[in-house]
Design an enzyme around this catalytic site. Sequence first.
Site, PDB file in Angstrom:
ATOM      1  N   ALA A  34       0.838  -1.205   0.000  1.00  0.00           N
ATOM      2  CA  ALA A  34       0.000   0.000   0.000  1.00  0.00           C
ATOM      3  C   ALA A  34       0.870   1.252   0.000  1.00  0.00           C
ATOM      4  CB  ALA A  34      -0.929  -0.013   1.207  1.00  0.00           C
ATOM      5  N   TYR A  35       1.914   1.243   0.805  1.00  0.00           N
ATOM      6  CA  TYR A  35       2.828   2.385   0.845  1.00  0.00           C
ATOM      7  C   TYR A  35       3.532   2.561  -0.498  1.00  0.00           C
ATOM      8  CZ  TYR A  35       6.964   5.114   2.167  1.00  0.00           C
ATOM      9  OH  TYR A  35       7.958   6.058   2.226  1.00  0.00           O
ATOM     10  N   ALA A  36       4.047   1.467  -1.045  1.00  0.00           N
ATOM     11  CA  ALA A  36       4.739   1.542  -2.331  1.00  0.00           C
ATOM     12  C   ALA A  36       3.807   2.024  -3.437  1.00  0.00           C
ATOM     13  CB  ALA A  36       5.337   0.185  -2.693  1.00  0.00           C
TER      14      ALA A  36
END
Length: 247
Positions: free
Chosen positions: A155-157
């Site tokens: 999700a962060y990436a």
Amino acid sequence: MTHEGQPTRTAIVFGGSGGIGRAVAERLAVDGFNVVVHYAGRAAAAEEVVDAIEQAGGVAVTASGDVADEIEMAGVFEQAADRFGGVDVVVNTAGIMLLAPVADMNLDDFDRMHRTNVRGTFVVSQLAARALRAGGALVNFSTSITRLQQPNYAAYAATKGAVDALTLILARELRGRDVTVNVVAPGPTATPLFLDGKPQDLIDRLSAAAPLERLGRPDDVAEVVAFLAGPARWVNGQTLYANGGIA
């Protein structure tokens, strides 16, 4: 503070109250920039950065606001223009990282990251595109995780992949403006936020992963930003991976 024969330039560092942002703010001040140190919720930390810059002979002020709020961010740009006459460099280090496997990621957490990391970067970039003077630079922040593809970081990436895409397209949209637009993508960097809660064996493994066999330091990343903000006029529309060779 000026370099001989050159007027003083002004930089806004979003997320400048700690970690990499603080190192960037202090490094740009060394290069003679007036620095606007933006913060969202850490007023005391931002004031510490300003104090450190002033004690070293530089000029800095604080500015606050939510990077995803276009009205508040317009106010930061207006503050910089009113105080210093314009804006030459914008650096956006502001971001949040919430980790979980895709199957378990709380969608409210995903939305929080998207708001800060994607919308926030878009808002700041939009305002920078309108405000930066000729010879200026925009530097957004991504992550080397987009190459490392580690579990729990999807999700962060994904939010940082969006930062890469919008930033590199913006570089092409500013044709003829004499404004460079680039992304810095750090690897594991020894900030308090990064180190907090990690067991020593994990820190040791991360330190050994890069060929240089250490974690990055905030100053390492700040040097890359200083390069893009100053002499690197022929580097444009690029993602620079500042990770010691880890990926």
